[in-house]
Design a protein around this motif. Structure first.
Motif, PDB file in Angstrom:
ATOM      1  N   SER A   1      52.564  67.138  32.291  1.00 29.66           N
ATOM      2  CA  SER A   1      53.565  66.353  31.556  1.00 29.66           C
ATOM      3  C   SER A   1      54.505  67.301  30.828  1.00 29.66           C
ATOM      4  CB  SER A   1      52.863  65.428  30.546  1.00 29.66           C
ATOM      5  OG  SER A   1      53.788  64.900  29.618  1.00 29.66           O
ATOM      6  N   THR A   2      55.779  67.221  31.128  1.00 26.47           N
ATOM      7  CA  THR A   2      56.764  68.104  30.492  1.00 26.47           C
ATOM      8  C   THR A   2      56.819  67.921  28.978  1.00 26.47           C
ATOM      9  OG1 THR A   2      58.066  68.173  32.531  1.00 26.47           O
ATOM     10  CG2 THR A   2      59.175  68.814  30.487  1.00 26.47           C
ATOM     11  N   PRO A   3      56.899  66.689  28.445  1.00 27.63           N
ATOM     12  CA  PRO A   3      56.933  66.528  26.986  1.00 27.63           C
ATOM     13  C   PRO A   3      55.692  67.092  26.296  1.00 27.63           C
ATOM     14  CG  PRO A   3      57.648  64.518  28.049  1.00 27.63           C
ATOM     15  CD  PRO A   3      57.071  65.387  29.120  1.00 27.63           C
ATOM     16  N   GLU A   4      54.520  66.893  26.883  1.00 25.74           N
ATOM     17  CA  GLU A   4      53.305  67.439  26.277  1.00 25.74           C
ATOM     18  C   GLU A   4      53.320  68.960  26.329  1.00 25.74           C
ATOM     19  OE1 GLU A   4      49.752  64.182  26.574  1.00 25.74           O
ATOM     20  OE2 GLU A   4      49.984  65.533  28.282  1.00 25.74           O
ATOM     21  N   ARG A   5      53.738  69.513  27.470  1.00 22.69           N
ATOM     22  CA  ARG A   5      53.801  70.974  27.597  1.00 22.69           C
ATOM     23  C   ARG A   5      54.750  71.564  26.567  1.00 22.69           C
ATOM     24  NH1 ARG A   5      57.266  72.611  32.326  1.00 22.69           N
ATOM     25  NH2 ARG A   5      58.791  72.195  30.682  1.00 22.69           N
ATOM     26  N   ASP A   6      55.939  70.971  26.425  1.00 21.56           N
ATOM     27  CA  ASP A   6      56.918  71.490  25.468  1.00 21.56           C
ATOM     28  C   ASP A   6      56.404  71.403  24.039  1.00 21.56           C
ATOM     29  OD1 ASP A   6      58.539  71.943  27.624  1.00 21.56           O
ATOM     30  OD2 ASP A   6      59.888  70.255  27.249  1.00 21.56           O
ATOM     31  N   TYR A   7      55.734  70.290  23.728  1.00 27.42           N
ATOM     32  CA  TYR A   7      55.192  70.128  22.376  1.00 27.42           C
ATOM     33  C   TYR A   7      54.148  71.202  22.074  1.00 27.42           C
ATOM     34  CZ  TYR A   7      52.131  68.360  18.719  1.00 27.42           C
ATOM     35  OH  TYR A   7      51.358  68.257  17.594  1.00 27.42           O
ATOM     36  N   LEU A   8      53.255  71.445  23.028  1.00 28.14           N
ATOM     37  CA  LEU A   8      52.183  72.427  22.820  1.00 28.14           C
ATOM     38  C   LEU A   8      52.730  73.848  22.692  1.00 28.14           C
ATOM     39  CD1 LEU A   8      49.704  70.872  25.380  1.00 28.14           C
ATOM     40  CD2 LEU A   8      49.313  71.035  22.916  1.00 28.14           C
ATOM     41  N   LEU A   9      53.715  74.187  23.512  1.00 26.83           N
ATOM     42  CA  LEU A   9      54.318  75.516  23.424  1.00 26.83           C
ATOM     43  C   LEU A   9      55.074  75.683  22.108  1.00 26.83           C
ATOM     44  CD1 LEU A   9      55.642  76.002  27.080  1.00 26.83           C
ATOM     45  CD2 LEU A   9      53.668  77.122  26.004  1.00 26.83           C
ATOM     46  N   LEU A  10      55.750  74.613  21.680  1.00 28.97           N
ATOM     47  CA  LEU A  10      56.463  74.670  20.401  1.00 28.97           C
ATOM     48  C   LEU A  10      55.480  74.833  19.242  1.00 28.97           C
ATOM     49  CD1 LEU A  10      59.132  74.454  18.835  1.00 28.97           C
ATOM     50  CD2 LEU A  10      58.841  71.965  18.849  1.00 28.97           C
ATOM     51  N   ARG A  11      54.353  74.149  19.341  1.00 24.59           N
ATOM     52  CA  ARG A  11      53.342  74.258  18.291  1.00 24.59           C
ATOM     53  C   ARG A  11      52.829  75.699  18.190  1.00 24.59           C
ATOM     54  NH1 ARG A  11      52.182  69.679  14.969  1.00 24.59           N
ATOM     55  NH2 ARG A  11      50.407  70.290  13.696  1.00 24.59           N
TER      56      ARG A  11
ATOM     57  N   THR B   1      46.049  80.380  21.014  1.00 24.90           N
ATOM     58  CA  THR B   1      45.414  80.546  22.324  1.00 24.90           C
ATOM     59  C   THR B   1      45.112  79.196  22.967  1.00 24.90           C
ATOM     60  OG1 THR B   1      44.415  82.641  21.660  1.00 24.90           O
ATOM     61  CG2 THR B   1      43.415  81.501  23.533  1.00 24.90           C
ATOM     62  N   CYS B   2      44.592  78.279  22.197  1.00 25.07           N
ATOM     63  CA  CYS B   2      44.237  76.950  22.736  1.00 25.07           C
ATOM     64  C   CYS B   2      45.480  76.145  23.099  1.00 25.07           C
ATOM     65  CB  CYS B   2      43.387  76.187  21.721  1.00 25.07           C
ATOM     66  SG  CYS B   2      41.736  76.868  21.475  1.00 25.07           S
ATOM     67  N   TYR B   3      46.486  76.168  22.218  1.00 25.06           N
ATOM     68  CA  TYR B   3      47.718  75.430  22.517  1.00 25.06           C
ATOM     69  C   TYR B   3      48.375  75.966  23.791  1.00 25.06           C
ATOM     70  CZ  TYR B   3      47.867  73.028  17.969  1.00 25.06           C
ATOM     71  OH  TYR B   3      47.614  72.221  16.889  1.00 25.06           O
ATOM     72  N   THR B   4      48.393  77.252  23.953  1.00 29.01           N
ATOM     73  CA  THR B   4      49.009  77.864  25.136  1.00 29.01           C
ATOM     74  C   THR B   4      48.239  77.500  26.397  1.00 29.01           C
ATOM     75  OG1 THR B   4      49.781  79.721  23.773  1.00 29.01           O
ATOM     76  CG2 THR B   4      49.807  80.018  26.163  1.00 29.01           C
ATOM     77  N   ALA B   5      46.931  77.540  26.312  1.00 28.55           N
ATOM     78  CA  ALA B   5      46.105  77.163  27.468  1.00 28.55           C
ATOM     79  C   ALA B   5      46.327  75.701  27.830  1.00 28.55           C
ATOM     80  CB  ALA B   5      44.634  77.413  27.152  1.00 28.55           C
TER      81      ALA B   5
END
Length: 402
Positions: free
Chosen positions: A385-395, A374-378
């Motif tokens: 930032s695209t790289p940060e967004r992709d990393y968080l969604l992947l996590r 839930t926190c990573y998705t939020a």
């Protein structure tokens, strides 16, 4: 030869603009005059060779242009009178004159300017970047950046005493260091866009901080800031994977860290810390040094880092310091202790993606998978930032499959 001349002119320009601004009191006109002198130098020097004293040559040509401009404008008769008085003095001797780069630093970072305006003006006047280059670095239209720089110049021109006197110099220096720090931070981790970092911006911040360190070699905060930048930038090659994806510190291949920068950064950090840990950049340099000294993530001295963050929180408390301290608390006392500290930031950083990201990390450490997802998705939805967004969604995706 041409490239060497271009680099030399870029190095000489700030001190020349600073000297002329101090002498004539008109920053905008001084900058224009130096730009024209640089164009003349770029044309003549490759053909005729370097003068014996390039800085003196540049200053004389710019000074002549500035005086000619003042004389040619009838609307500025009052300024002509002031210049006539000044002309009674001997002309600026650049060979003996002080280095006015610091003067220009302090002018560009005047407290009346916002950090965004001060950064833009510093990059333009001290860094020598064009308006187009600055606009590209901050992902805004060139016209917008031009207006920002123009407003900053007009704001300075309206001041009775734009230069820093002895009493104001420490306050101005703090503003200079803050501008350089913010500039580097944006280059190291871009807040928007498809790239994790903007190398040109972070490199320019390091270059300008080296200039400040050359001018003020005995100031421990200047030394600490340079150490912090070098130790942080040393990790750049390991921060992204083959496709540009973000690689967190704990997972980085430390053999890819820049050993030369680490060595220089550790030396400077040691030098700065010897003056005590009563400055924010010295404390941050000390924290970066502890990370740099660990050959593997699991060997990081987290109790020492927590101690340093406790000191940092006492001398320069702010939400981002608390956020980072929560990670150190979690590493020493467990994730729930860190989460308890994060709860104090809910009202201060309610929509900040990094608060949600760190909370997700600590929930993951505690084995609380659903809360972490839930926190990573939020956090992913809140970052630009695209790289940060992709990393968080992947996590988050990986946790769902485990």
């Amino acid at each position: 030869m041409v490239n060497e001349i271009a680099l030399l002119l870029r190095e000489l320009a700030p001190a020349t603009v600073g000297a002329l601004t101090r002498r004539f009191g008109d920053f905008d006109a001084a900058e224009d005059a130096v730009q024209e002198a640089m164009l003349a130098a770029a044309t003549q020097w490759p053909r005729e060779g370097l003068p014996d004293d390039p800085r003196a040559w540049l200053t004389r040509v710019a000074q002549r242009r500035l005086v000619d401009d003042v004389r040619s404008e009838i609307a500025r008769r009052a300024r002509e009178d002031a210049v006539a008085v000044r002309e009674a003095r001997p002309p600026i001797d650049a060979a003996r004159d002080r280095d006015d780069t610091l003067t220009l630093f302090l002018l560009c970072c005047h407290p009346v300017l916002s950090p965004a305006a001060a950064i833009a003006l510093t990059l333009r006047a001290v860094g020598g970047l064009t308006t187009e280059e600055i606009a590209r670095a901050f992902l805004v239209p060139e016209s917008t950046m031009g207006q920002r720089i123009s407003r900053a110049k007009k704001r300075l021109a309206a001041l009775d005493r734009p230069f820093a006197d002895a009493d104001a110099a420490p306050e101005r220096l703090a503003a200079v260091l803050h501008v350089l720090y913010v500039m580097f931070a944006e280059g190291h981790t871009a807040t928007t866009g498809d790239s994790l970092y903007r190398t040109d911006l972070s490199a320019e911040a390091i270059r300008l901080t080296r200039v400040a360190h050359r001018l003020l070699p005995d100031d421990p905060e200047v030394t600490g800031l340079l150490a912090l930048m070098l130790l942080t930038d040393a990790r750049r090659a390991a921060r992204t994977g083959p496709a540009g994806e973000l690689v967190p510190l704990a997972d980085q291949d430390r053999t890819r860290w820049d050993r030369a920068r680490l060595t220089e950064g550790l030396r400077l950090a040691t030098e700065a810390i010897a003056h005590g840990l009563d400055g924010p950049y010295r404390v941050q340099a000390a924290i970066a040094a502890v990370h740099a000294e660990a050959d593997r993530a699991e060997n990081t001295d987290w109790p020492r880092i927590l101690l340093l963050y406790n000191i940092f929180d006492r001398i320069a408390a702010n939400p981002m310091v608390t956020l980072n301290r929560a990670v150190a608390v979690a590493m020493v006392h467990g994730p729930h202790a860190g989460l308890e500290l994060l709860a104090t930031l809910d009202d201060r950083l309610p929509d900040h993606h990094r608060l949600a990201a760190v909370r997700g990390h600590l929930h993951e450490m505690a084995g609380e998978t659903d809360a972490a997802i839930t926190c990573y998705t939020a956090a992913a939805h809140r970052t630009a930032s695209t790289p940060e967004r992709d990393y968080l969604l992947l996590r988050a995706a990986r946790l769902r499959t485990e």
